[in-house]
Design a protein around this motif. Structure first.
Motif, PDB file in Angstrom:
ATOM      1  N   LEU A 163       1.037  -1.270   0.104  1.00 35.08           N
ATOM      2  CA  LEU A 163       0.077   0.034  -0.083  1.00 35.08           C
ATOM      3  C   LEU A 163       0.805   1.251   0.049  1.00 35.08           C
ATOM      4  CD1 LEU A 163      -2.504  -1.102   2.738  1.00 35.08           C
ATOM      5  CD2 LEU A 163      -2.916  -0.936   0.233  1.00 35.08           C
ATOM      6  N   LEU A 164       0.633   2.381  -0.764  1.00 34.75           N
ATOM      7  CA  LEU A 164       1.274   3.379  -0.901  1.00 34.75           C
ATOM      8  C   LEU A 164       0.257   4.645  -0.083  1.00 34.75           C
ATOM      9  CD1 LEU A 164       2.485   3.614  -4.386  1.00 34.75           C
ATOM     10  CD2 LEU A 164       3.924   2.843  -2.276  1.00 34.75           C
ATOM     11  N   VAL A 165       1.080   5.436   0.577  1.00 39.88           N
ATOM     12  CA  VAL A 165       0.366   6.429   1.132  1.00 39.88           C
ATOM     13  C   VAL A 165       0.757   7.923   1.030  1.00 39.88           C
ATOM     14  CG1 VAL A 165      -0.609   4.738   3.176  1.00 39.88           C
ATOM     15  CG2 VAL A 165       1.390   6.120   3.386  1.00 39.88           C
ATOM     16  N   PRO A 166       0.325   8.903   1.319  1.00 42.09           N
ATOM     17  CA  PRO A 166       0.789  10.160   1.044  1.00 42.09           C
ATOM     18  C   PRO A 166       1.824  10.426   2.259  1.00 42.09           C
ATOM     19  CG  PRO A 166      -1.365  10.569   0.934  1.00 42.09           C
ATOM     20  CD  PRO A 166      -1.192   9.155   1.550  1.00 42.09           C
ATOM     21  N   VAL A 167       2.848  11.313   1.658  1.00 44.38           N
ATOM     22  CA  VAL A 167       4.080  11.808   2.522  1.00 44.38           C
ATOM     23  C   VAL A 167       3.422  12.561   3.740  1.00 44.38           C
ATOM     24  CG1 VAL A 167       6.328  13.009   2.722  1.00 44.38           C
ATOM     25  CG2 VAL A 167       5.732  11.673   0.719  1.00 44.38           C
ATOM     26  N   ARG A 168       4.059  12.315   4.934  1.00 43.82           N
ATOM     27  CA  ARG A 168       3.781  12.871   5.976  1.00 43.82           C
ATOM     28  C   ARG A 168       2.276  12.838   6.692  1.00 43.82           C
ATOM     29  NH1 ARG A 168       8.022  16.697   7.328  1.00 43.82           N
ATOM     30  NH2 ARG A 168       9.463  17.115   5.489  1.00 43.82           N
ATOM     31  N   ASP A 169       1.487  11.817   6.265  1.00 37.82           N
ATOM     32  CA  ASP A 169       0.221  11.643   6.353  1.00 37.82           C
ATOM     33  C   ASP A 169       0.005  10.393   7.476  1.00 37.82           C
ATOM     34  OD1 ASP A 169      -2.641  11.177   6.497  1.00 37.82           O
ATOM     35  OD2 ASP A 169      -2.760  11.635   4.427  1.00 37.82           O
ATOM     36  N   GLU A 170       0.060  10.996   8.755  1.00 37.00           N
ATOM     37  CA  GLU A 170       0.031   9.791   9.827  1.00 37.00           C
ATOM     38  C   GLU A 170      -1.549   9.224   9.721  1.00 37.00           C
ATOM     39  OE1 GLU A 170      -1.014  11.234  14.028  1.00 37.00           O
ATOM     40  OE2 GLU A 170       0.481  12.928  12.944  1.00 37.00           O
ATOM     41  N   HIS A 171      -2.478   9.863   9.191  1.00 37.71           N
ATOM     42  CA  HIS A 171      -3.630   9.022   9.596  1.00 37.71           C
ATOM     43  C   HIS A 171      -3.825   7.867   8.367  1.00 37.71           C
ATOM     44  CE1 HIS A 171      -5.056  12.063  12.130  1.00 37.71           C
ATOM     45  NE2 HIS A 171      -4.535  13.177  11.414  1.00 37.71           N
ATOM     46  N   ALA A 172      -3.355   8.455   6.929  1.00 35.90           N
ATOM     47  CA  ALA A 172      -3.424   7.385   6.054  1.00 35.90           C
ATOM     48  C   ALA A 172      -2.540   6.243   6.364  1.00 35.90           C
ATOM     49  CB  ALA A 172      -3.202   7.991   4.770  1.00 35.90           C
ATOM     50  N   LEU A 173      -1.139   6.710   6.996  1.00 38.45           N
ATOM     51  CA  LEU A 173      -0.277   5.510   7.096  1.00 38.45           C
ATOM     52  C   LEU A 173      -0.664   4.558   8.184  1.00 38.45           C
ATOM     53  CD1 LEU A 173       2.699   4.620   7.185  1.00 38.45           C
ATOM     54  CD2 LEU A 173       3.383   6.432   8.723  1.00 38.45           C
ATOM     55  N   GLY A 174      -1.444   5.089   9.202  1.00 45.03           N
ATOM     56  CA  GLY A 174      -1.870   4.315  10.425  1.00 45.03           C
ATOM     57  C   GLY A 174      -3.172   3.484   9.753  1.00 45.03           C
ATOM     58  N   ALA A 175      -3.961   3.993   8.818  1.00 41.47           N
ATOM     59  CA  ALA A 175      -4.865   3.277   8.242  1.00 41.47           C
ATOM     60  C   ALA A 175      -4.389   2.025   7.817  1.00 41.47           C
ATOM     61  CB  ALA A 175      -5.760   4.048   7.577  1.00 41.47           C
ATOM     62  N   ALA A 176      -3.387   2.427   6.796  1.00 45.83           N
ATOM     63  CA  ALA A 176      -2.660   1.136   5.909  1.00 45.83           C
ATOM     64  C   ALA A 176      -2.120  -0.064   6.722  1.00 45.83           C
ATOM     65  CB  ALA A 176      -1.775   1.771   5.088  1.00 45.83           C
ATOM     66  N   ILE A 177      -1.571   0.364   7.862  1.00 46.96           N
ATOM     67  CA  ILE A 177      -0.899  -0.435   9.006  1.00 46.96           C
ATOM     68  C   ILE A 177      -2.072  -1.357   9.624  1.00 46.96           C
ATOM     69  CG2 ILE A 177       0.200  -0.644  10.950  1.00 46.96           C
ATOM     70  CD1 ILE A 177       1.976   1.941  10.186  1.00 46.96           C
ATOM     71  N   ALA A 178      -3.012  -0.474   9.964  1.00 46.00           N
ATOM     72  CA  ALA A 178      -4.176  -1.350  10.558  1.00 46.00           C
ATOM     73  C   ALA A 178      -4.997  -2.317   9.784  1.00 46.00           C
ATOM     74  CB  ALA A 178      -5.131  -0.311  11.123  1.00 46.00           C
ATOM     75  N   ALA A 179      -4.944  -2.089   8.363  1.00 47.67           N
ATOM     76  CA  ALA A 179      -5.502  -2.707   7.301  1.00 47.67           C
ATOM     77  C   ALA A 179      -4.748  -4.161   7.197  1.00 47.67           C
ATOM     78  CB  ALA A 179      -5.626  -2.078   5.988  1.00 47.67           C
TER      79      ALA A 179
END
Length: 378
Positions: A322-338
């Motif tokens: 999964l790729l997420v936007p730079v410096r976006d902790e919300h998208a990063l956290g969602a990807a990790i949780a998924a």
């Protein structure tokens, strides 16, 4: 042919350039390493290479660059190199004009990811583009790892010699591989670290500096309860990048995160650690073409990474990770949780990444590509 492999620190020489140095020596060429000596120089010398200490600092201070230029010019002239192959931005900035001034016939530069990138403020980006353009006036062959960087170099005219090629990146599939049937690596390492057998573990490998995305990653772990993060790496003495000391202190002060985020420091058993993990994460702000992602894919791990050059060339979002936007902790956290909550998704993406890495990112092919491009093959 007598060749100098030039970089800023011996860490780079040992961890990234040894396969190419071995191939050049095996083809009958004399190869000398030049960098600021540290703890890794003796390991390189143990393989039979000479390592020369040169005053290259990871700093763009004009006086330091001028001193490095003068020392390198004299060193290149005395040694009579036929080729100087520069790596890392500061070493390349001082080393390329020094090599030309010393009469070196062929000057090569491998950009392991240009320092400038799309997320950099425009004035700072323009400055670093100008520095690369200047260095390019003394360059015969420019190699990049990512195709995106090669296209940028051609568009901006960053190589006077006109030869610009993307060589990719790779690692050793014999070292970085999925666990063998019956292998106890996962259980053994998890017991040693104190991690339960069924806990989803995300591995992160990288220097402890902010540009690797640690501030966002450490906060993002709050969105993935029940999972752990293993951080492998340390801050190098030569690092001038922003520290994450305050971010680490915040983790240590949080009872939940302190139990789930493990700072493992420098480790010599990275292949085993990856085999004991469930997924890999690299939320960097900039990269060239990160080898750590390749190593994780070769191990069969799905990858969460930022949508930046290099990483987006390696990771097929939705297929191998999964790729997420730079410096976006919300998208990063969602990807990790998924990924943490879906073992089947992890397995499917991990297998797809393994197949892609074996096809595209075998270290031997990258070395062979460089040898052919430079006309050094035996």
């Amino acid at each position: 042919m007598k060749i100098c492999q030039l970089c800023a620190v011996d860490f780079t020489l040992y961890h990234f350039l040894l396969p190419l140095m071995r191939a050049q020596r095996d083809a009958g060429h004399e190869v000398v390493g030049a960098c600021a000596r540290g703890a890794w120089a003796a390991k390189i010398e143990a393989e039979g290479f000479r390592v020369v200490d040169v005053p290259v600092r990871r700093s763009q201070n004009p006086l330091a660059l001028w001193r490095a230029y003068r020392v390198l010019r004299g060193f290149f002239a005395r040694e009579g190199f036929d080729m100087v192959h520069a790596h890392t931005p500061v070493a390349a900035l001082a080393g390329r004009p020094a090599a030309k001034a010393a009469g070196v016939a062929r000057v090569v530069y491998t950009a392991h990811g240009f320092y400038f990138h799309e997320n950099m403020p425009a004035p700072k980006r323009a400055l670093h583009v100008a520095l690369e353009w200047f260095g390019g006036r003394f360059t015969d062959v420019l190699m990049t790892q990512a195709e995106e960087d090669a296209a940028t170099a051609r568009a901006l005219g960053l190589c006077k010699g006109g030869v610009v090629e993307a060589i990719g990146n790779g690692s050793d599939p014999a070292r970085f591989r999925p666990p063998a049937p019956g292998e106890d690596t996962r259980a053994r390492l998890r017991e040693a670290i104190g991690t339960a057998a069924d806990t989803p573990v995300f591995a992160m490998i990288g220097r402890l500096v902010a540009e690797k995305g640690y501030p966002e990653l450490l906060r993002a772990m709050r969105r993935a309860p029940g999972s752990e993060l293993w951080v492998v790496g340390e801050r190098l003495a030569s690092d001038h990048a922003e520290s994450i000391a305050a971010d680490i202190a915040a983790v240590e002060a949080d009872p939940d995160l302190a139990q789930r985020i493990r700072f493992l420091g420098y480790r010599a058993d990275v292949p085993d650690l990856l085999r004991a993990a469930d997924a890999f994460v690299l939320p960097s702000h900039r990269e060239g073409m990160p080898r750590s992602i390749i190593e994780a894919m070769l191990t069969g791990l799905p990858v969460v990474a930022t949508d930046i050059r290099g990483s987006r060339e390696e990771v097929v979002s939705g297929e191998t990770g999964l790729l997420v936007p730079v410096r976006d902790e919300h998208a990063l956290g969602a990807a990790i949780a998924a990924l943490a909550g879906d073992p089947a998704l992890r397995a499917r993406m991990g297998q797809a990444g393994l197949a892609r890495a074996r096809l595209l990112y075998d270290e031997r092919r990258v070395v062979e590509r460089q040898m052919r491009l430079l006309g050094l093959a035996s």
